[in-house]
Scaffold this motif. Structure first.
Motif, PDB file in Angstrom:
ATOM      1  N   ILE A  93       0.837  -1.208   0.000  1.00  0.00           N
ATOM      2  CA  ILE A  93       0.000   0.000   0.000  1.00  0.00           C
ATOM      3  C   ILE A  93       0.869   1.254   0.000  1.00  0.00           C
ATOM      4  CG2 ILE A  93      -1.685   1.326   1.326  1.00  0.00           C
ATOM      5  CD1 ILE A  93      -2.841  -1.355   2.289  1.00  0.00           C
ATOM      6  N   LEU A  94       1.929   1.249   0.806  1.00  0.00           N
ATOM      7  CA  LEU A  94       2.816   2.408   0.857  1.00  0.00           C
ATOM      8  C   LEU A  94       3.487   2.657  -0.487  1.00  0.00           C
ATOM      9  CD1 LEU A  94       4.519   1.970   4.357  1.00  0.00           C
ATOM     10  CD2 LEU A  94       2.817   3.685   3.681  1.00  0.00           C
ATOM     11  N   GLY A  95       3.841   1.581  -1.184  1.00  0.00           N
ATOM     12  CA  GLY A  95       4.435   1.733  -2.511  1.00  0.00           C
ATOM     13  C   GLY A  95       3.470   2.364  -3.485  1.00  0.00           C
ATOM     14  N   VAL A  96       2.217   1.913  -3.451  1.00  0.00           N
ATOM     15  CA  VAL A  96       1.188   2.479  -4.328  1.00  0.00           C
ATOM     16  C   VAL A  96       0.963   3.955  -4.005  1.00  0.00           C
ATOM     17  CG1 VAL A  96      -1.241   2.370  -4.978  1.00  0.00           C
ATOM     18  CG2 VAL A  96       0.064   0.255  -4.690  1.00  0.00           C
ATOM     19  N   VAL A  97       0.870   4.272  -2.704  1.00  0.00           N
ATOM     20  CA  VAL A  97       0.645   5.659  -2.288  1.00  0.00           C
ATOM     21  C   VAL A  97       1.816   6.548  -2.704  1.00  0.00           C
ATOM     22  CG1 VAL A  97       0.426   7.182  -0.284  1.00  0.00           C
ATOM     23  CG2 VAL A  97      -0.876   5.050  -0.387  1.00  0.00           C
TER      24      VAL A  97
END
Length: 443
Positions: A8-12
């Motif tokens: 999720i952090l990578g996508v954000v």
């Protein structure tokens, strides 16, 4: 930290990076327009209903519901046409109406004192600067991110330490059970080489780089060659016999080369069956521009062949054909790749962050190059219109004819709507393909 949270952090991270890139792209149009005294009424990120906006001076700044781009509204984008008020039957009446409405919207906010602040009255060179401001901003962002990646994080460089040793000799496209009688040991496995061995000497020559070692191995097929490695602080000497094997041809960019039909090229060379460990090595500032040029070249190749590649994506999305890992992907695909990179816990965090920065750099280069396509509504289409206007005026001057005035780019609106529809369809196709058959970059 859990892999799901890392994903999720990578996508954000990439989502924020894309939003900032789009915002700065529009700043690239906004700043020169204001410098040239064109009245800019809106600076918006996204499309559709407005979520938030604030007016500062004569410009409204805001965000809209669909974060799929952005725009800057300048008054007088199209010159007025005296024929707009005429009533005459025509087989292209619908297109005439579209042009009339577009001109009307372009001038609806032109008030007293704005007569010389309309876009269409700008000199050709100023129009080009305004329209190239967006792609130029993306190019600058890409260069800055690439400099941070290369000089701060470093480039993954193969070392002379062995990462893995293949047990079996396997022909291209085949698989062999390592525990079966069909497994013929690779020269490296037969010689007892092991992961984490550091190769110090090959055929009596000191090994200083992996590329150097690779070239020697490839030229030594069928010969017994002495090799020395450092293993756990000890020196180990043995002999290897590289076998002649069909291996992919690797280009200067480190990627396997393909022929005109997209088939991988192979060559018969010496083979040991070892892979190298890599480490991040900071690069000098002089490496940034050459690397940027290589990235731009690769991206330009993808965009130049975009129609054919989109057809390939469509075939893969609706069949059993695999996706081309070097083909186009949507923002959904970019987000997925970013999430996968961030969640790779076996990879050092520094390398993962560097990869994400490199991904954003490549995305900005792609935005810049794509927007330079000379078709409306892209920036390149407006540049082409301005160049045509300049050429038309120069020819008229040389022939002693009256100045034809600003080129009425509104006449190209029918083609613009067709291109816009195709771009929307392409975007929808890529998003669908990235959902049902995502690109498998990591094997």
């Amino acid at each position: 930290m859990s892999p799901v949270l890392l994903f999720i952090l990578g996508v954000v991270f990439v989502a924020i990076g894309v939003a900032v890139s789009i915002a700065l792209h529009e700043v690239g149009h906004l700043v020169p327009a204001k410098l040239f005294k064109v009245r800019v009424t809106k600076y918006m990120i996204g499309f559709g209903p407005t979520l938030w906006s604030k007016k500062k001076g004569e410009t409204e700044y805001g965000f809209k519901a669909l974060p799929l781009g952005g725009y800057v509204s300048m008054i007088g984008m199209y010159p007025p046409n005296k024929e707009d008020g005429a009533v005459r039957p025509s087989s292209t009446g619908m297109f005439q109406t579209l042009a009339t409405e577009a001109r009307s919207m372009a001038h609806e906010e032109v008030g007293p004192g704005d007569e010389n602040r309309v876009f269409y009255k700008l000199p050709v060179w100023k129009k080009i600067i305004v329209m190239l401001g967006g792609p130029a901003m993306n190019m600058l962002i890409g260069l800055i991110l690439l400099a941070v990646l290369l000089m701060g994080f470093g480039m993954a460089t193969a070392t002379t330490t062995i990462a893995d040793v293949s047990k079996c000799q396997v022909a291209a496209g085949e698989t062999v059970d390592p525990d079966s009688a069909d497994c013929k040991l690779t020269p490296a496995a037969a010689a007892g080489l092991q992961p984490n061995d550091t190769i110090t000497s090959f055929d009596g020559k000191a090994v200083t780089s992996w590329d150097e070692l690779t070239s020697w191995i490839r030229a030594s097929a069928g010969r017994d060659v002495p090799i020395t490695v450092e293993r756990n602080g000890s020196t180990v000497e043995t002999t290897v016999t590289p076998v002649l094997s069909s291996r992919p041809v690797v280009g200067a960019d480190g990627r396997p080369e393909q022929d005109a039909d997209g088939v991988l090229k192979y060559q018969e060379v010496g083979f040991l069956g070892i892979g190298a460990q890599s480490e991040l090595v900071p690069q000098p500032a002089s490496a940034v521009l050459p690397m940027a040029g290589e990235n731009i070249k690769q991206i330009s190749g993808v965009i130049f062949n975009l129609p054919a590649r989109v057809v390939g994506v469509a075939k893969a999305a609706f069949s059993e054909e695999p996706r081309d890992p070097n083909g186009p992907i949507s923002v959904v695909g970019v987000g997925r790749v970013a999430g996968e990179v961030a969640a790779m816990e076996q990879v050092p965090m520094q390398a993962r962050i560097g990869t994400l920065i490199g991904l954003l750099a490549g995305l900005n280069f792609a935005l810049a190059i794509f927007n330079l396509i000379p078709l409306l509504p892209l920036d390149g289409g407006h540049v082409a219109g301005a160049l045509y206007e300049g050429a038309r005026r120069r020819v008229a001057k040389l022939l002693g004819k009256p100045d034809p005035g600003a080129f009425d780019i509104a006449k190209l609106l029918p083609a613009t709507y067709v291109v816009a529809a195709l771009l929307m369809a392409m975007g929808a196709l890529l998003i669908y393909a990235d959902i049902v058959k995502p690109v498998n970059i990591f094997g």
